[in-house]
Design a protein around this motif. Structure first.
Motif, PDB file in Angstrom:
ATOM      1  N   PHE A 200       0.814  -1.218   0.000  1.00  0.00           N
ATOM      2  CA  PHE A 200       0.000   0.000   0.000  1.00  0.00           C
ATOM      3  C   PHE A 200       0.849   1.269   0.000  1.00  0.00           C
ATOM      4  CE2 PHE A 200      -3.058  -2.705   2.779  1.00  0.00           C
ATOM      5  CZ  PHE A 200      -3.411  -3.456   1.672  1.00  0.00           C
ATOM      6  N   ALA A 201       2.149   1.141   0.139  1.00  0.00           N
ATOM      7  CA  ALA A 201       3.019   2.316   0.213  1.00  0.00           C
ATOM      8  C   ALA A 201       3.132   2.997  -1.150  1.00  0.00           C
ATOM      9  CB  ALA A 201       4.401   1.903   0.711  1.00  0.00           C
ATOM     10  N   ASP A 202       3.266   4.318  -1.111  1.00  0.00           N
ATOM     11  CA  ASP A 202       3.562   5.112  -2.314  1.00  0.00           C
ATOM     12  C   ASP A 202       2.552   4.902  -3.430  1.00  0.00           C
ATOM     13  OD1 ASP A 202       5.934   6.090  -1.069  1.00  0.00           O
ATOM     14  OD2 ASP A 202       6.956   4.235  -1.629  1.00  0.00           O
ATOM     15  N   GLY A 203       1.283   4.745  -3.067  1.00  0.00           N
ATOM     16  CA  GLY A 203       0.240   4.605  -4.079  1.00  0.00           C
ATOM     17  C   GLY A 203       0.044   3.213  -4.611  1.00  0.00           C
ATOM     18  N   GLY A 204       0.765   2.233  -4.071  1.00  0.00           N
ATOM     19  CA  GLY A 204       0.554   0.849  -4.477  1.00  0.00           C
ATOM     20  C   GLY A 204       1.772   0.243  -5.170  1.00  0.00           C
ATOM     21  N   SER A 205       2.110  -0.979  -4.785  1.00  0.00           N
ATOM     22  CA  SER A 205       3.239  -1.683  -5.399  1.00  0.00           C
ATOM     23  C   SER A 205       2.908  -2.078  -6.836  1.00  0.00           C
ATOM     24  CB  SER A 205       3.569  -2.941  -4.592  1.00  0.00           C
ATOM     25  OG  SER A 205       2.493  -3.878  -4.689  1.00  0.00           O
ATOM     26  N   ASP A 206       3.942  -2.413  -7.592  1.00  0.00           N
ATOM     27  CA  ASP A 206       3.727  -2.856  -8.964  1.00  0.00           C
ATOM     28  C   ASP A 206       2.828  -4.086  -9.010  1.00  0.00           C
ATOM     29  OD1 ASP A 206       5.372  -0.808  -9.778  1.00  0.00           O
ATOM     30  OD2 ASP A 206       7.051  -2.092 -10.387  1.00  0.00           O
ATOM     31  N   ARG A 207       3.006  -5.019  -8.067  1.00  0.00           N
ATOM     32  CA  ARG A 207       2.184  -6.244  -8.116  1.00  0.00           C
ATOM     33  C   ARG A 207       0.732  -5.949  -7.756  1.00  0.00           C
ATOM     34  NH1 ARG A 207       1.615 -10.611  -3.529  1.00  0.00           N
ATOM     35  NH2 ARG A 207       1.648  -9.335  -1.646  1.00  0.00           N
ATOM     36  N   LEU A 208       0.498  -4.973  -6.877  1.00  0.00           N
ATOM     37  CA  LEU A 208      -0.875  -4.593  -6.567  1.00  0.00           C
ATOM     38  C   LEU A 208      -1.533  -3.935  -7.779  1.00  0.00           C
ATOM     39  CD1 LEU A 208      -3.146  -4.375  -4.478  1.00  0.00           C
ATOM     40  CD2 LEU A 208      -2.170  -2.187  -3.755  1.00  0.00           C
ATOM     41  N   LEU A 209      -0.809  -3.061  -8.452  1.00  0.00           N
ATOM     42  CA  LEU A 209      -1.357  -2.425  -9.648  1.00  0.00           C
ATOM     43  C   LEU A 209      -1.668  -3.456 -10.724  1.00  0.00           C
ATOM     44  CD1 LEU A 209       0.980   0.694  -9.991  1.00  0.00           C
ATOM     45  CD2 LEU A 209      -1.289   0.596  -8.987  1.00  0.00           C
ATOM     46  N   ALA A 210      -0.789  -4.429 -10.895  1.00  0.00           N
ATOM     47  CA  ALA A 210      -1.007  -5.447 -11.921  1.00  0.00           C
ATOM     48  C   ALA A 210      -2.248  -6.273 -11.625  1.00  0.00           C
ATOM     49  CB  ALA A 210       0.222  -6.351 -12.015  1.00  0.00           C
ATOM     50  N   ALA A 211      -2.552  -6.457 -10.342  1.00  0.00           N
ATOM     51  CA  ALA A 211      -3.716  -7.267  -9.965  1.00  0.00           C
ATOM     52  C   ALA A 211      -5.023  -6.500 -10.081  1.00  0.00           C
ATOM     53  CB  ALA A 211      -3.539  -7.784  -8.537  1.00  0.00           C
ATOM     54  N   LEU A 212      -4.975  -5.189  -9.810  1.00  0.00           N
ATOM     55  CA  LEU A 212      -6.206  -4.401  -9.723  1.00  0.00           C
ATOM     56  C   LEU A 212      -6.574  -3.677 -11.008  1.00  0.00           C
ATOM     57  CD1 LEU A 212      -5.841  -2.712  -6.203  1.00  0.00           C
ATOM     58  CD2 LEU A 212      -7.431  -4.530  -6.833  1.00  0.00           C
ATOM     59  N   PHE A 213      -5.618  -3.456 -11.901  1.00  0.00           N
ATOM     60  CA  PHE A 213      -5.837  -2.616 -13.073  1.00  0.00           C
ATOM     61  C   PHE A 213      -5.565  -3.388 -14.357  1.00  0.00           C
ATOM     62  CE2 PHE A 213      -5.008   0.284  -9.646  1.00  0.00           C
ATOM     63  CZ  PHE A 213      -5.732   1.439  -9.933  1.00  0.00           C
ATOM     64  N   ALA A 214      -6.071  -2.850 -15.455  1.00  0.00           N
ATOM     65  CA  ALA A 214      -5.660  -3.265 -16.797  1.00  0.00           C
ATOM     66  C   ALA A 214      -4.826  -2.128 -17.364  1.00  0.00           C
ATOM     67  CB  ALA A 214      -6.865  -3.552 -17.676  1.00  0.00           C
ATOM     68  N   LEU A 215      -3.522  -2.310 -17.432  1.00  0.00           N
ATOM     69  CA  LEU A 215      -2.589  -1.268 -17.852  1.00  0.00           C
ATOM     70  C   LEU A 215      -1.935  -1.686 -19.159  1.00  0.00           C
ATOM     71  CD1 LEU A 215      -0.753  -0.702 -14.429  1.00  0.00           C
ATOM     72  CD2 LEU A 215      -2.797   0.483 -15.263  1.00  0.00           C
ATOM     73  N   GLY A 216      -2.093  -0.865 -20.195  1.00  0.00           N
ATOM     74  CA  GLY A 216      -1.432  -1.205 -21.448  1.00  0.00           C
ATOM     75  C   GLY A 216      -2.303  -0.960 -22.651  1.00  0.00           C
ATOM     76  N   ASP A 217      -2.168  -1.826 -23.652  1.00  0.00           N
ATOM     77  CA  ASP A 217      -2.889  -1.654 -24.910  1.00  0.00           C
ATOM     78  C   ASP A 217      -4.239  -2.359 -24.853  1.00  0.00           C
ATOM     79  OD1 ASP A 217      -2.284  -4.358 -25.117  1.00  0.00           O
ATOM     80  OD2 ASP A 217      -0.826  -4.107 -26.730  1.00  0.00           O
ATOM     81  N   PRO A 218      -5.078  -2.185 -25.897  1.00  0.00           N
ATOM     82  CA  PRO A 218      -6.396  -2.826 -25.886  1.00  0.00           C
ATOM     83  C   PRO A 218      -6.336  -4.354 -25.740  1.00  0.00           C
ATOM     84  CG  PRO A 218      -6.350  -1.090 -27.525  1.00  0.00           C
ATOM     85  CD  PRO A 218      -4.949  -1.228 -27.026  1.00  0.00           C
ATOM     86  N   GLU A 219      -5.303  -4.977 -26.271  1.00  0.00           N
ATOM     87  CA  GLU A 219      -5.202  -6.432 -26.136  1.00  0.00           C
ATOM     88  C   GLU A 219      -5.000  -6.822 -24.671  1.00  0.00           C
ATOM     89  OE1 GLU A 219      -5.574 -10.245 -26.968  1.00  0.00           O
ATOM     90  OE2 GLU A 219      -5.913  -8.611 -28.400  1.00  0.00           O
ATOM     91  N   THR A 220      -4.260  -5.998 -23.930  1.00  0.00           N
ATOM     92  CA  THR A 220      -4.099  -6.245 -22.494  1.00  0.00           C
ATOM     93  C   THR A 220      -5.450  -6.175 -21.793  1.00  0.00           C
ATOM     94  OG1 THR A 220      -1.869  -5.305 -22.515  1.00  0.00           O
ATOM     95  CG2 THR A 220      -2.984  -5.426 -20.382  1.00  0.00           C
ATOM     96  N   VAL A 221      -6.263  -5.214 -22.174  1.00  0.00           N
ATOM     97  CA  VAL A 221      -7.595  -5.090 -21.575  1.00  0.00           C
ATOM     98  C   VAL A 221      -8.438  -6.320 -21.907  1.00  0.00           C
ATOM     99  CG1 VAL A 221      -9.695  -3.699 -21.456  1.00  0.00           C
ATOM    100  CG2 VAL A 221      -7.463  -2.574 -21.675  1.00  0.00           C
ATOM    101  N   ARG A 222      -8.378  -6.783 -23.148  1.00  0.00           N
ATOM    102  CA  ARG A 222      -9.122  -7.997 -23.528  1.00  0.00           C
ATOM    103  C   ARG A 222      -8.722  -9.175 -22.637  1.00  0.00           C
ATOM    104  NH1 ARG A 222     -11.280  -8.827 -28.818  1.00  0.00           N
ATOM    105  NH2 ARG A 222     -10.399 -10.925 -28.746  1.00  0.00           N
ATOM    106  N   THR A 223      -7.430  -9.316 -22.408  1.00  0.00           N
ATOM    107  CA  THR A 223      -6.935 -10.425 -21.572  1.00  0.00           C
ATOM    108  C   THR A 223      -7.430 -10.295 -20.148  1.00  0.00           C
ATOM    109  OG1 THR A 223      -4.957 -10.651 -22.951  1.00  0.00           O
ATOM    110  CG2 THR A 223      -4.858 -11.567 -20.725  1.00  0.00           C
ATOM    111  N   ARG A 224      -7.383  -9.081 -19.602  1.00  0.00           N
ATOM    112  CA  ARG A 224      -7.817  -8.882 -18.218  1.00  0.00           C
ATOM    113  C   ARG A 224      -9.326  -9.100 -18.089  1.00  0.00           C
ATOM    114  NH1 ARG A 224      -6.319  -9.101 -14.202  1.00  0.00           N
ATOM    115  NH2 ARG A 224      -6.146  -7.140 -13.107  1.00  0.00           N
ATOM    116  N   VAL A 225     -10.096  -8.638 -19.057  1.00  0.00           N
ATOM    117  CA  VAL A 225     -11.544  -8.869 -19.029  1.00  0.00           C
ATOM    118  C   VAL A 225     -11.824 -10.359 -19.024  1.00  0.00           C
ATOM    119  CG1 VAL A 225     -13.658  -8.682 -20.408  1.00  0.00           C
ATOM    120  CG2 VAL A 225     -12.218  -6.668 -20.041  1.00  0.00           C
TER     121      VAL A 225
END
Length: 295
Positions: A228-253
């Motif tokens: 939770f430090a500094d706005g969230g670790s890289d692994r937390l962001l990867a788990a909670l968000f879809a970051l990247g191109d539209p294909e990344t969003v398709r995969t996360r969905v």
């Protein structure tokens, strides 16, 4: 054969807290934006940030097909009898196209916050006892923990969890059973520069990491205080968000759908406060996710 939930809510919706502006110019921009979301083929528009029912009406008036839901209306800010009366009127006027999303919000936002689960039960009792009650099929609950999820299945159409990973989506489906709606929110940053995307995500996440409802849930999932430090670790962001191109969003969905979600409510962040209504990104996602446009 599509399920009732997929027919009513669609596979993909848009979540935005910018859909209930306070000024006339903003209201006109919102009407134009939601009309386009309808035409692009999104199934539901989720009005985030605890809108009032008065603010729901212009969004409904600007659309023809899309389901409109509050995501969420705080039970502390609106009296149940008045909500029941107005909801019943809106649902009649729109042939059920409006869904009342309810939540208990957070202690830091609500001076009289207490006994959130029991207070939600009492609020649902009051909706049921109103002279024009809101049927269970016409409401969904913001839910993270098992008790609220079970309540969502027993006394509402289902659950609308916010800021969750794919893993608890599978657990939520097991708690809800096969028939209740499960419509988690997923935040998207369409940017192939991953460090820039993370910066945008942290700008949003840092506020939520001050709220125990969310941090306690993330701790239950195996994250640590260090995440939770500094706005969230890289692994937390990867788990909670879809970051990247539209294909990344398709995969996360697909991860959330495979875990049991009926519907994904996508919140798009751009890092540009002037783009509260990111139409270009909404169009890109509609094409990438192969939504069927409406006439």
């Amino acid at each position: 054969m599509p399920s009732d939930n997929s027919t009513r809510f669609g596979r993909i919706g848009i979540w935005s807290s910018a859909l209930h502006p306070s000024d006339p110019d903003g209201a006109a921009a919102v009407s134009t934006a939601v009309a386009e979301l309808d035409a692009l083929g999104y199934g539901t528009v989720w009005m985030g940030g605890s809108p009032s029912l008065d603010q729901v009406v212009p969004v409904i008036d600007a659309t023809r097909h899309i389901t409109v839901a509050t995501g969420i209306l705080s039970i502390w800010e609106h009296e149940a009898p008045a909500v029941a009366e107005r909801t019943a009127r809106i649902q009649r006027d729109t042939a059920g196209r409006f869904v009342l999303g309810l939540g208990v919000s957070h202690g830091g936002f609500t001076p009289n916050y207490a006994r959130p689960y029991s207070s939600m039960v009492e609020y649902l009792d009051a909706l049921d006892a109103a002279s024009d009650p809101v049927p269970a099929s016409g409401r969904v609950l913001a839910a993270l923990g098992p008790k609220m999820l079970k309540l969502s299945a027993d006394r509402a159409a289902g659950a609308h969890p916010y800021l969750v990973t794919a893993e608890p989506t599978a657990q939520a489906r097991a708690t809800l059973g096969p028939d209740a709606l499960l419509a988690p929110e997923l935040t998207v940053v369409l940017d192939t520069d991953i460090e820039r995307a993370r910066t945008v995500a942290r700008g949003m996440l840092s506020m939520y990491l001050q709220l125990p409802n969310y941090t306690n849930n993330l701790l239950r999932l195996g994250f640590t205080e260090g995440d939770f430090a500094d706005g969230g670790s890289d692994r937390l962001l990867a788990a909670l968000f879809a970051l990247g191109d539209p294909e990344t969003v398709r995969t996360r969905v697909a991860e959330y759908v495979d875990a049991g979600a009926d519907h994904l409510a996508l919140q798009v962040l751009t890092g540009d406060r002037a783009k509260d209504l990111p139409l270009a990104e909404w169009r890109t996602l509609a094409e990438a996710l192969e939504l069927k446009p409406r006439d």
